[in-house]
Motif scaffolding. Sequence first.
Motif, PDB file in Angstrom:
ATOM      1  N   ARG A 178       0.847  -1.196   0.000  1.00 25.07           N
ATOM      2  CA  ARG A 178       0.000   0.000   0.000  1.00 25.07           C
ATOM      3  C   ARG A 178       0.881   1.244   0.000  1.00 25.07           C
ATOM      4  NH1 ARG A 178      -3.212  -2.655  -2.074  1.00 25.07           N
ATOM      5  NH2 ARG A 178      -4.885  -3.761  -1.063  1.00 25.07           N
ATOM      6  N   LYS A 179       0.357   2.327  -0.517  1.00 21.41           N
ATOM      7  CA  LYS A 179       1.112   3.573  -0.623  1.00 21.41           C
ATOM      8  C   LYS A 179       0.717   4.552   0.469  1.00 21.41           C
ATOM      9  CE  LYS A 179       1.766   2.964  -5.549  1.00 21.41           C
ATOM     10  NZ  LYS A 179       1.487   3.456  -6.899  1.00 21.41           N
ATOM     11  N   ASN A 180       0.217   4.045   1.580  1.00 23.91           N
ATOM     12  CA  ASN A 180      -0.173   4.882   2.710  1.00 23.91           C
ATOM     13  C   ASN A 180       0.356   4.269   4.003  1.00 23.91           C
ATOM     14  OD1 ASN A 180      -2.697   3.108   1.799  1.00 23.91           O
ATOM     15  ND2 ASN A 180      -2.734   3.243   4.034  1.00 23.91           N
ATOM     16  N   ALA A 181       0.347   5.065   5.057  1.00 18.02           N
ATOM     17  CA  ALA A 181       0.781   4.591   6.370  1.00 18.02           C
ATOM     18  C   ALA A 181      -0.276   3.663   6.958  1.00 18.02           C
ATOM     19  CB  ALA A 181       1.017   5.772   7.308  1.00 18.02           C
ATOM     20  N   SER A 182       0.132   2.838   7.876  1.00 13.56           N
ATOM     21  CA  SER A 182      -0.800   1.892   8.515  1.00 13.56           C
ATOM     22  C   SER A 182      -1.837   2.609   9.375  1.00 13.56           C
ATOM     23  CB  SER A 182      -0.027   0.890   9.372  1.00 13.56           C
ATOM     24  OG  SER A 182       0.665   1.554  10.408  1.00 13.56           O
ATOM     25  N   THR A 183      -1.603   3.874   9.674  1.00 11.50           N
ATOM     26  CA  THR A 183      -2.529   4.653  10.504  1.00 11.50           C
ATOM     27  C   THR A 183      -3.540   5.466   9.677  1.00 11.50           C
ATOM     28  OG1 THR A 183      -0.879   6.407  10.563  1.00 11.50           O
ATOM     29  CG2 THR A 183      -0.896   4.847  12.410  1.00 11.50           C
ATOM     30  N   THR A 184      -3.428   5.422   8.358  1.00 12.75           N
ATOM     31  CA  THR A 184      -4.300   6.228   7.495  1.00 12.75           C
ATOM     32  C   THR A 184      -5.751   5.750   7.549  1.00 12.75           C
ATOM     33  OG1 THR A 184      -2.439   6.665   6.025  1.00 12.75           O
ATOM     34  CG2 THR A 184      -4.635   7.094   5.137  1.00 12.75           C
ATOM     35  N   VAL A 198      -0.153 -10.517   4.278  1.00 10.57           N
ATOM     36  CA  VAL A 198       0.931  -9.596   4.612  1.00 10.57           C
ATOM     37  C   VAL A 198       0.704  -8.295   3.849  1.00 10.57           C
ATOM     38  CG1 VAL A 198       3.425  -9.206   4.510  1.00 10.57           C
ATOM     39  CG2 VAL A 198       2.540 -11.519   4.917  1.00 10.57           C
ATOM     40  N   VAL A 199       0.804  -7.165   4.567  1.00  8.20           N
ATOM     41  CA  VAL A 199       0.622  -5.862   3.922  1.00  8.20           C
ATOM     42  C   VAL A 199       1.798  -4.956   4.271  1.00  8.20           C
ATOM     43  CG1 VAL A 199      -0.883  -3.873   3.587  1.00  8.20           C
ATOM     44  CG2 VAL A 199      -1.886  -6.108   4.127  1.00  8.20           C
ATOM     45  N   ARG A 200       2.445  -4.442   3.225  1.00  6.15           N
ATOM     46  CA  ARG A 200       3.496  -3.452   3.413  1.00  6.15           C
ATOM     47  C   ARG A 200       2.865  -2.076   3.305  1.00  6.15           C
ATOM     48  NH1 ARG A 200       6.301  -0.197  -0.612  1.00  6.15           N
ATOM     49  NH2 ARG A 200       4.203   0.557  -0.343  1.00  6.15           N
ATOM     50  N   PHE A 201       2.956  -1.306   4.380  1.00  7.95           N
ATOM     51  CA  PHE A 201       2.539   0.095   4.388  1.00  7.95           C
ATOM     52  C   PHE A 201       3.808   0.928   4.300  1.00  7.95           C
ATOM     53  CE2 PHE A 201      -0.813  -2.185   6.622  1.00  7.95           C
ATOM     54  CZ  PHE A 201      -1.962  -1.672   6.038  1.00  7.95           C
ATOM     55  N   THR A 202       3.693   2.231   4.241  1.00  5.74           N
ATOM     56  CA  THR A 202       4.890   3.066   4.158  1.00  5.74           C
ATOM     57  C   THR A 202       5.656   3.126   5.474  1.00  5.74           C
ATOM     58  OG1 THR A 202       3.562   5.041   4.613  1.00  5.74           O
ATOM     59  CG2 THR A 202       3.993   4.508   2.290  1.00  5.74           C
ATOM     60  N   ASP A 203       4.994   2.791   6.584  1.00  2.00           N
ATOM     61  CA  ASP A 203       5.654   2.885   7.887  1.00  2.00           C
ATOM     62  C   ASP A 203       5.988   1.539   8.519  1.00  2.00           C
ATOM     63  OD1 ASP A 203       2.906   2.407   8.165  1.00  2.00           O
ATOM     64  OD2 ASP A 203       2.813   3.371  10.121  1.00  2.00           O
ATOM     65  N   LYS A 204       5.395   0.450   8.041  1.00  2.00           N
ATOM     66  CA  LYS A 204       5.675  -0.863   8.615  1.00  2.00           C
ATOM     67  C   LYS A 204       5.091  -1.961   7.755  1.00  2.00           C
ATOM     68  CE  LYS A 204       3.548   0.398  12.415  1.00  2.00           C
ATOM     69  NZ  LYS A 204       2.909   0.498  13.733  1.00  2.00           N
ATOM     70  N   ILE A 205       5.509  -3.167   8.042  1.00  2.00           N
ATOM     71  CA  ILE A 205       4.944  -4.357   7.389  1.00  2.00           C
ATOM     72  C   ILE A 205       4.168  -5.110   8.460  1.00  2.00           C
ATOM     73  CG2 ILE A 205       5.414  -6.529   6.189  1.00  2.00           C
ATOM     74  CD1 ILE A 205       8.044  -5.243   5.206  1.00  2.00           C
ATOM     75  N   ILE A 220      -6.624  -3.115  10.997  1.00  2.00           N
ATOM     76  CA  ILE A 220      -5.177  -2.942  11.137  1.00  2.00           C
ATOM     77  C   ILE A 220      -4.737  -3.370  12.539  1.00  2.00           C
ATOM     78  CG2 ILE A 220      -3.284  -1.266  11.119  1.00  2.00           C
ATOM     79  CD1 ILE A 220      -4.530  -1.702   8.330  1.00  2.00           C
ATOM     80  N   GLU A 221      -5.535  -3.034  13.556  1.00  2.00           N
ATOM     81  CA  GLU A 221      -5.167  -3.362  14.942  1.00  2.00           C
ATOM     82  C   GLU A 221      -5.121  -4.864  15.208  1.00  2.00           C
ATOM     83  OE1 GLU A 221      -9.554  -2.952  17.052  1.00  2.00           O
ATOM     84  OE2 GLU A 221      -8.129  -1.316  17.234  1.00  2.00           O
ATOM     85  N   ALA A 222      -5.732  -5.676  14.351  1.00  2.00           N
ATOM     86  CA  ALA A 222      -5.703  -7.128  14.523  1.00  2.00           C
ATOM     87  C   ALA A 222      -4.437  -7.747  13.925  1.00  2.00           C
ATOM     88  CB  ALA A 222      -6.939  -7.769  13.878  1.00  2.00           C
ATOM     89  N   MET A 223      -3.674  -6.949  13.189  1.00  2.00           N
ATOM     90  CA  MET A 223      -2.483  -7.459  12.513  1.00  2.00           C
ATOM     91  C   MET A 223      -1.249  -7.334  13.405  1.00  2.00           C
ATOM     92  SD  MET A 223      -3.307  -5.965   8.700  1.00  2.00           S
ATOM     93  CE  MET A 223      -2.364  -7.196   7.779  1.00  2.00           C
TER      94      MET A 223
END
Length: 159
Positions: A68-74, A102-109, A144-147
Amino acid sequence: AERESMSEPFGAEGIFQTPEDRAREEAVARVLTTEWRCEVKHFAAMSPVDWFTVKEGRFTGILELKCRKNASTTYPTVFLSVAKWSNLTSGSDGLGVPAGFVVRFTDKILWINIAKVDASKNRVAGRNDRGAAHDREPVIDVPIEAMSVVCETPPECLI
């Protein structure tokens, strides 16, 4: 009646992965290889599941990997195609190996075991900008919080 050719069963608009998308996923696979101490390999093109893991020469799991091209908090959720969830679930059950998203965000995987995904949290979603009817499909909203975190602040090559 004559059968339609299956040389391009999904037509020209069927696959939207660019070489850059593939390179990002391969970079994430390298991070997973290091973090999980296993090999992460790609199944053949058009397979119902994209990735699998190998440890000490043994097949150990199957994965869906998204970048993804966004942060995990978006957003509070990330969506997983119902079709991919079904393939991962069936593969996990039939093969006796775990399956993960598995999801790669801009701030974490981040990742989640497919067995922990609540498939009842579904809706129809997707894109309208590519002109393909199959771009909108049933998806599952994965909180996201479950990941779980694979790694914080992915290397620059993953951005």
